[in-house]
Design an enzyme around this catalytic site. Structure first.
Site, PDB file in Angstrom:
ATOM      1  CE1 TYR B 164       6.497 109.561  16.629  1.00  0.00           C
ATOM      2  CE2 TYR B 164       7.526 108.065  18.213  1.00  0.00           C
ATOM      3  CZ  TYR B 164       6.988 108.363  16.909  1.00  0.00           C
ATOM      4  OH  TYR B 164       6.812 107.255  16.039  1.00  0.00           O
ATOM      5  CD  GLU B 171      14.821 105.661  20.381  1.00  0.00           C
ATOM      6  OE1 GLU B 171      15.031 105.759  19.009  1.00  0.00           O
ATOM      7  OE2 GLU B 171      13.613 105.696  20.733  1.00  0.00           O
TER       8      GLU B 171
END
Lengths: 313, 242
Positions: B164, B171
């Site tokens: 995660y 990103e």
């Protein structure tokens, strides 16, 4: 001969931990939940009555302040469960705060207060007359709402959770700023169809302001001062209330279909359209809830009525 | 009356049968869906590895798998529908936010801003996404088939702990790399004056998106951590009441 009065004993437990929080003895059988809340408040001053939820069952519904002890399904030793509703704030305070914001904020953009637009535009006014009209309409709308809050509305709940004021003010104030920024912008483009469009929009806007106000007055007259009774609203002599024949919550109908749709057409501004849409969604949710509770409470509720839009929604 | 009682019993049986057919249908669809998605992301993983082994570089890798990625990631939108109609017991909002952030990255960043397609950060989040999705979809598949190997369960509820945050880094770095190109091209932006009396600056929108990771990511991360404690350690979590 004296009538024997059976006094009740009341114990109040925490709904989550089941700890005994309070024990009241010699409680009058005709004591109301409201009075019991006041007594509980004395032993726990941090929990004023508005933030107490008293219930018969830890996971059940809150009892109303008007409920009378001896009419509840309890023995002579009544056990109640307490839930803290959190800090509360009065509805009147919330409404006044959330409505004053847009009024003031819009005017700040209208008068082009410094640091919003380029410095050469500070304190100038728009050259388009529709911008002045829009300012008057927007201000009138919120002044009307403030006055209604102070003098017309009769609230069934006294308070709401404190965090709501932050949520509500962000919504109202944020949208007001977003709309006002574009309408009062030096590069604002007036409506394509010019005077016709603006005139039509103004008529719709005014018509629905009067309609919305008529509904608020009609609803107020249903409820005697200081009471929390609920009755079915019916059309009165005022033609603006005849819409009650087809709709449960015509105040929302007038607000969306009229005032805000009219304002959108008048300003031809996409953020206003967006605000109208979001408001419509929210009011539809409220109208459906209100409609459902009318149907539950009144057996003889007129079947022809829809929640917010005649026959449609 | 005897006959109306029978009718009532028959009706109840019919309703029960309807419910059973509906849930059998739902299970069949979900099993098919999860197998298909596992296969899809496996194909992606293999294609990525093959490209790297054959070409020895990551440049051009994104272009080679772009269509497959867009197809499978976009198809994941149906998962929001699953939650909405209740055949999957997860919050619509949590699923919605996760799927939307993926759709946003794929369609509004890597697909439309070609200059950043060869950035290393893209490879980073692609690898993370692939590993995460293969684990997740195979977990759901095995669960539906009532044959869940422990290592899949372990992987699903442990790998995310590093995946995660790594994915978020990939990103954010990608969006950051895209900023100068967005500013220069003025893409997806609208300026005044225009007849809608609105303006939109994609550059500032992206900055707000990056900032929104700050409140959103911890919430999703802790949601997964709580799920992990519940599933792996059988802890009873007392949820905050409203």
């Amino acid at each position: 001969q004296e009538r024997a009065v059976v006094f009740f004993e009341v114990e109040i437990l925490d709904a989550k931990t089941k700890d005994k929080l309070c024990f009241l003895d010699k409680v009058e059988p005709n004591a109301t939940i409201g009075e019991i809340k006041s007594m509980f408040h004395k032993s726990h001053p941090q929990w004023y009555p508005a933030r107490q939820s008293i219930r018969l069952d830890p996971k059940g519904k809150s009892l109303k302040d008007e409920d009378v002890l001896q009419h509840l399904p309890v023995g002579t030793t009544a056990t109640f469960y307490f839930r803290d509703l959190g800090a509360q704030i009065s509805w009147v305070t919330v409404f006044l705060t959330e409505y004053t914001g847009p009024l003031v904020i819009y005017l700040m953009f209208y008068f082009r207060v410094p640091f919003i637009y380029a410095p050469k535009y500070d304190f100038t006014t728009s050259k388009h007359w529709v911008v002045h009209l829009a300012c008057m309409c927007h201000s009138f709308h919120y002044v009307k709402r403030l006055l209604e809050t102070l003098f017309v509305h009769r609230f069934s709940h006294g308070t709401m959770p404190l965090r709501n004021i932050f949520k509500n003010c962000t919504y109202y104030w944020g949208f007001a700023a977003w709309m006002a920024y574009y309408i009062n912008h030096p590069l604002y483009t007036p409506p394509i169809y010019g005077e016709q469009q603006i005139r039509l929009a103004l008529i719709i806007f005014l018509f629905c302001q009067i309609g919305n106000f008529s509904i608020h007055i009609a609803l107020r007259n249903l409820r005697p001062p200081g009471s929390k009774t609920r009755k079915i609203p019916y059309p009165t002599k005022n033609p603006f209330t005849w819409i009650f024949l087809l709709v449960s919550c015509p105040n929302y109908t007038y607000e969306v279909l009229g005032s805000w749709l009219g304002f959108t057409v008048m300003t031809q501004c996409l953020p206003v359209a967006f605000f109208t849409l979001v408001g419509f969604i929210q009011m539809t949710v409220w109208a459906k809830g209100k409609h459902r509770s009318y149907l539950k409470e009144f057996r003889d509720y007129p079947p022809l009525r829809s929640p917010i839009l005649p026959f449609i929604l | 009356m005897a006959s109306s009682e029978e009718d009532g019993a028959v009706e109840e049986k019919e309703n029960n049968n309807k419910k059973k057919t509906k849930s059998a249908l739902a299970t069949a669809w979900l099993t098919f869906y999860n197998i298909a998605m596992t296969a899809g992301w496996l194909v992606l993983a293999i294609a990525m590895m093959r490209f790297y082994v054959q070409k020895g570089t990551h440049k051009g890798l994104y272009r080679s798998i772009a269509r497959t990625l867009k197809f499978f990631q976009t198809f994941a939108l149906v998962e929001v529908g699953h939650c909405a109609i209740g055949i999957v017991r997860t919050s619509v909002i949590v699923t919605g936010v996760q799927v939307c952030s993926r759709i946003f990255m794929v369609w509004f960043i890597t697909n439309s801003i070609r200059q950043i397609q060869n950035e290393e950060s893209v490879i980073l989040f692609l690898v993370v996404w692939t590993m995460t999705e293969i684990t997740r979809y195979s977990y759901y598949t095995f669960k539906l088939l009532h044959h869940l190997p422990y290592f899949i369960k372990w992987a699903r509820y442990n790998l995310f702990i590093i995946m995660y945050p790594l994915g978020v880094v990939g990103e954010l770095l990608t969006i950051y790399a895209a900023l100068p190109f967005v500013r220069r091209s003025g893409m997806y932006s609208m300026r005044l004056p225009n007849k809608y009396n609105v303006s939109f600056d994609y550059y500032y929108c992206l900055i707000i998106v990056m900032l929104s990771y700050i409140p959103l990511f911890p919430q999703l991360y802790f949601h997964m951590l709580r799920q992990r404690r519940k599933v792996l350690h059988g802890e009873v979590i007392v949820e905050k009441d409203d």
